[in-house]
Design a protein around this motif. Sequence first.
Motif, PDB file in Angstrom:
ATOM      1  N   MET A   1      27.941  -5.901 -16.496  1.00  0.00           N
ATOM      2  CA  MET A   1      28.370  -5.698 -15.119  1.00  0.00           C
ATOM      3  C   MET A   1      29.873  -5.881 -14.957  1.00  0.00           C
ATOM      4  O   MET A   1      30.472  -5.365 -14.035  1.00  0.00           O
ATOM      5  CB  MET A   1      27.665  -6.701 -14.188  1.00  0.00           C
ATOM      6  CG  MET A   1      26.223  -6.365 -13.895  1.00  0.00           C
ATOM      7  SD  MET A   1      25.435  -7.604 -12.860  1.00  0.00           S
ATOM      8  CE  MET A   1      26.232  -7.323 -11.297  1.00  0.00           C
ATOM      9  N   SER A   2      30.498  -6.660 -15.848  1.00  0.00           N
ATOM     10  CA  SER A   2      31.897  -7.024 -15.614  1.00  0.00           C
ATOM     11  C   SER A   2      32.832  -5.865 -15.902  1.00  0.00           C
ATOM     12  O   SER A   2      32.573  -5.015 -16.751  1.00  0.00           O
ATOM     13  CB  SER A   2      32.280  -8.231 -16.473  1.00  0.00           C
ATOM     14  OG  SER A   2      32.152  -7.924 -17.846  1.00  0.00           O
ATOM     15  N   THR A   3      33.927  -5.859 -15.196  1.00  0.00           N
ATOM     16  CA  THR A   3      34.941  -4.820 -15.353  1.00  0.00           C
ATOM     17  C   THR A   3      36.295  -5.418 -15.049  1.00  0.00           C
ATOM     18  O   THR A   3      36.407  -6.467 -14.407  1.00  0.00           O
ATOM     19  CB  THR A   3      34.654  -3.634 -14.408  1.00  0.00           C
ATOM     20  OG1 THR A   3      35.549  -2.570 -14.693  1.00  0.00           O
ATOM     21  CG2 THR A   3      34.810  -4.036 -12.949  1.00  0.00           C
ATOM     22  N   SER A   4      37.350  -4.771 -15.539  1.00  0.00           N
ATOM     23  CA  SER A   4      38.706  -5.257 -15.266  1.00  0.00           C
ATOM     24  C   SER A   4      39.211  -4.684 -13.946  1.00  0.00           C
ATOM     25  O   SER A   4      38.757  -3.639 -13.481  1.00  0.00           O
ATOM     26  CB  SER A   4      39.655  -4.857 -16.395  1.00  0.00           C
ATOM     27  OG  SER A   4      39.791  -3.441 -16.455  1.00  0.00           O
ATOM     28  N   LEU A   5      40.144  -5.402 -13.337  1.00  0.00           N
ATOM     29  CA  LEU A   5      40.781  -4.963 -12.098  1.00  0.00           C
ATOM     30  C   LEU A   5      42.283  -5.122 -12.243  1.00  0.00           C
ATOM     31  O   LEU A   5      42.754  -6.158 -12.723  1.00  0.00           O
ATOM     32  CB  LEU A   5      40.285  -5.807 -10.917  1.00  0.00           C
ATOM     33  CG  LEU A   5      41.036  -5.632  -9.583  1.00  0.00           C
ATOM     34  CD1 LEU A   5      40.716  -4.278  -8.965  1.00  0.00           C
ATOM     35  CD2 LEU A   5      40.683  -6.758  -8.618  1.00  0.00           C
ATOM     36  N   GLU A   6      43.015  -4.118 -11.844  1.00  0.00           N
ATOM     37  CA  GLU A   6      44.470  -4.214 -11.893  1.00  0.00           C
ATOM     38  C   GLU A   6      45.073  -3.701 -10.592  1.00  0.00           C
ATOM     39  O   GLU A   6      44.712  -2.625 -10.112  1.00  0.00           O
ATOM     40  CB  GLU A   6      45.044  -3.432 -13.070  1.00  0.00           C
ATOM     41  CG  GLU A   6      46.541  -3.629 -13.251  1.00  0.00           C
ATOM     42  CD  GLU A   6      47.063  -3.108 -14.566  1.00  0.00           C
ATOM     43  OE1 GLU A   6      48.258  -3.314 -14.839  1.00  0.00           O
ATOM     44  OE2 GLU A   6      46.283  -2.494 -15.325  1.00  0.00           O
ATOM     45  N   MET A   7      45.968  -4.493 -10.024  1.00  0.00           N
ATOM     46  CA  MET A   7      46.712  -4.087  -8.834  1.00  0.00           C
ATOM     47  C   MET A   7      48.168  -3.926  -9.255  1.00  0.00           C
ATOM     48  O   MET A   7      48.793  -4.866  -9.774  1.00  0.00           O
ATOM     49  CB  MET A   7      46.571  -5.144  -7.739  1.00  0.00           C
ATOM     50  CG  MET A   7      45.135  -5.450  -7.373  1.00  0.00           C
ATOM     51  SD  MET A   7      44.969  -6.748  -6.109  1.00  0.00           S
ATOM     52  CE  MET A   7      45.409  -5.829  -4.623  1.00  0.00           C
ATOM     53  N   GLN A   8      48.711  -2.728  -9.052  1.00  0.00           N
ATOM     54  CA  GLN A   8      50.071  -2.419  -9.497  1.00  0.00           C
ATOM     55  C   GLN A   8      50.987  -2.159  -8.307  1.00  0.00           C
ATOM     56  O   GLN A   8      50.797  -1.195  -7.559  1.00  0.00           O
ATOM     57  CB  GLN A   8      50.073  -1.186 -10.414  1.00  0.00           C
ATOM     58  CG  GLN A   8      49.505  -1.435 -11.799  1.00  0.00           C
ATOM     59  CD  GLN A   8      49.695  -0.243 -12.716  1.00  0.00           C
ATOM     60  OE1 GLN A   8      50.223   0.801 -12.318  1.00  0.00           O
ATOM     61  NE2 GLN A   8      49.252  -0.373 -13.950  1.00  0.00           N
ATOM     62  N   ASN A   9      51.952  -3.060  -8.123  1.00  0.00           N
ATOM     63  CA  ASN A   9      53.012  -2.901  -7.118  1.00  0.00           C
ATOM     64  C   ASN A   9      52.455  -2.518  -5.751  1.00  0.00           C
ATOM     65  O   ASN A   9      52.951  -1.599  -5.095  1.00  0.00           O
ATOM     66  CB  ASN A   9      54.049  -1.875  -7.588  1.00  0.00           C
ATOM     67  CG  ASN A   9      55.350  -2.005  -6.819  1.00  0.00           C
ATOM     68  OD1 ASN A   9      55.724  -3.091  -6.390  1.00  0.00           O
ATOM     69  ND2 ASN A   9      56.035  -0.891  -6.634  1.00  0.00           N
ATOM     70  N   ILE A  10      51.437  -3.235  -5.316  1.00  0.00           N
ATOM     71  CA  ILE A  10      50.795  -2.939  -4.037  1.00  0.00           C
ATOM     72  C   ILE A  10      51.676  -3.421  -2.878  1.00  0.00           C
ATOM     73  O   ILE A  10      52.122  -4.567  -2.853  1.00  0.00           O
ATOM     74  CB  ILE A  10      49.409  -3.607  -3.942  1.00  0.00           C
ATOM     75  CG1 ILE A  10      48.452  -3.007  -4.975  1.00  0.00           C
ATOM     76  CG2 ILE A  10      48.828  -3.463  -2.535  1.00  0.00           C
ATOM     77  CD1 ILE A  10      48.124  -1.551  -4.743  1.00  0.00           C
ATOM     78  N   ILE A  61      45.508   0.797  -7.543  1.00  0.00           N
ATOM     79  CA  ILE A  61      44.473  -0.166  -7.911  1.00  0.00           C
ATOM     80  C   ILE A  61      43.572   0.499  -8.944  1.00  0.00           C
ATOM     81  O   ILE A  61      43.131   1.639  -8.747  1.00  0.00           O
ATOM     82  CB  ILE A  61      43.649  -0.610  -6.687  1.00  0.00           C
ATOM     83  CG1 ILE A  61      44.560  -1.222  -5.616  1.00  0.00           C
ATOM     84  CG2 ILE A  61      42.566  -1.604  -7.095  1.00  0.00           C
ATOM     85  CD1 ILE A  61      43.854  -1.514  -4.297  1.00  0.00           C
ATOM     86  N   PHE A  62      43.281  -0.218 -10.029  1.00  0.00           N
ATOM     87  CA  PHE A  62      42.485   0.334 -11.124  1.00  0.00           C
ATOM     88  C   PHE A  62      41.278  -0.551 -11.406  1.00  0.00           C
ATOM     89  O   PHE A  62      41.398  -1.771 -11.474  1.00  0.00           O
ATOM     90  CB  PHE A  62      43.324   0.441 -12.403  1.00  0.00           C
ATOM     91  CG  PHE A  62      44.519   1.341 -12.298  1.00  0.00           C
ATOM     92  CD1 PHE A  62      44.440   2.686 -12.630  1.00  0.00           C
ATOM     93  CD2 PHE A  62      45.741   0.835 -11.857  1.00  0.00           C
ATOM     94  CE1 PHE A  62      45.549   3.508 -12.539  1.00  0.00           C
ATOM     95  CE2 PHE A  62      46.855   1.655 -11.759  1.00  0.00           C
ATOM     96  CZ  PHE A  62      46.756   3.000 -12.094  1.00  0.00           C
ATOM     97  N   LEU A  63      40.114   0.082 -11.581  1.00  0.00           N
ATOM     98  CA  LEU A  63      38.926  -0.569 -12.112  1.00  0.00           C
ATOM     99  C   LEU A  63      38.656   0.007 -13.485  1.00  0.00           C
ATOM    100  O   LEU A  63      38.467   1.219 -13.625  1.00  0.00           O
ATOM    101  CB  LEU A  63      37.711  -0.337 -11.212  1.00  0.00           C
ATOM    102  CG  LEU A  63      37.603  -1.147  -9.922  1.00  0.00           C
ATOM    103  CD1 LEU A  63      36.321  -0.806  -9.185  1.00  0.00           C
ATOM    104  CD2 LEU A  63      37.649  -2.645 -10.208  1.00  0.00           C
TER     105      LEU A  63
END
Length: 356
Positions: A1-10, A61-63
Amino acid sequence: MSTSLEMQNIQKFYGPLHVVKDFNLHIKPGEFVTFLGPSGSGKTTALKMIAGFETPTSGDIFLDGRSIVDLPAYERGIGMVFQNYALFPHMTVAENVAFPLTVRKASRQEAEEKVTRALHLVKMDQYKARYPNQLSGGQQQRIALARAIVFNPSILLMDEPLGALDRNLREHMKIEIMRIQKQLNMTVVFVTHDQDEALTMSDRIAVINEGQLVQVDDSRTLYGRPKNRFVASFVGESNIIPCRVDSVDDAAGRVTVAGAVPGLAQLSGQSKGDQGWIFIRPENVEISARLPSSDLPNTLDGVVENALFLGEMTRYLVRCGEETITVKRQNSGQPHFAGGTPVTVCWKAEDCTVLN
């Protein structure tokens, strides 16, 4: 179920108001990260942008490396638990938990199997036929959690989920959420203004102030090595005393504390002559009956203003000239100092840091 999350220069603006600024954060799969900050700091706005309820003014935003910033909320596969539970009052517990599967057009058999599994996970199997108004606050929160995880979301977001519960129930639910998160290996982003929740539950804590990420670290680092005065004062209880750096020796320095007292402290990038603030936790301050005059570093004479019994420890407020020093001391086998008692407080150089 787990996944990475990335927020870039929001970045997020509401008209001229800049509510989220230069937000850069990477969350690993299976990590429990808490957004911690005061009311109005931007933490819930940041969470809503991950969920798809708000759109960033700029940034991405990336999943799992896939941009989701242009996807509507219902296509992101994200579970959400709200502070007010947001259960449907006209639906039974089973119908509430099944709702995300219904809108995804799951078969009846699949929905029944997943609802049973989710209710078992939150230990609410026997309540499936009840309605929300027949449940306690803690039980409603469990149902809200079951509904959020029933469709195997890519990530789980929780917005102040324990805020409406009493203290004992809150402590119990903290343990339950941690158990479920580990059991499912879920990636969780948890929003709170409660430092105890953050320190207890998180793999890492992202401290947010005025829309900016101030520090992102594990609980021990955040508590023991805050990067600035805001983090030191917001996370845990602190003594923050004005000082001047008189000399520098590698990462340590000689300082003048509270305008007159010689001291030794760890530095965090300061130079000779800089003004700063000594940071020291109350449990690292020693208290004793007033000593004869001493030139030992980090030693102040004072008078006990208040002694508050807390069960296993006593919290002292000691007036030292213009400063009030907080001391926390275990009660077992230790002398007690009543209000008005002349005392001396001191601390070790390795337990204090100069902050800007």
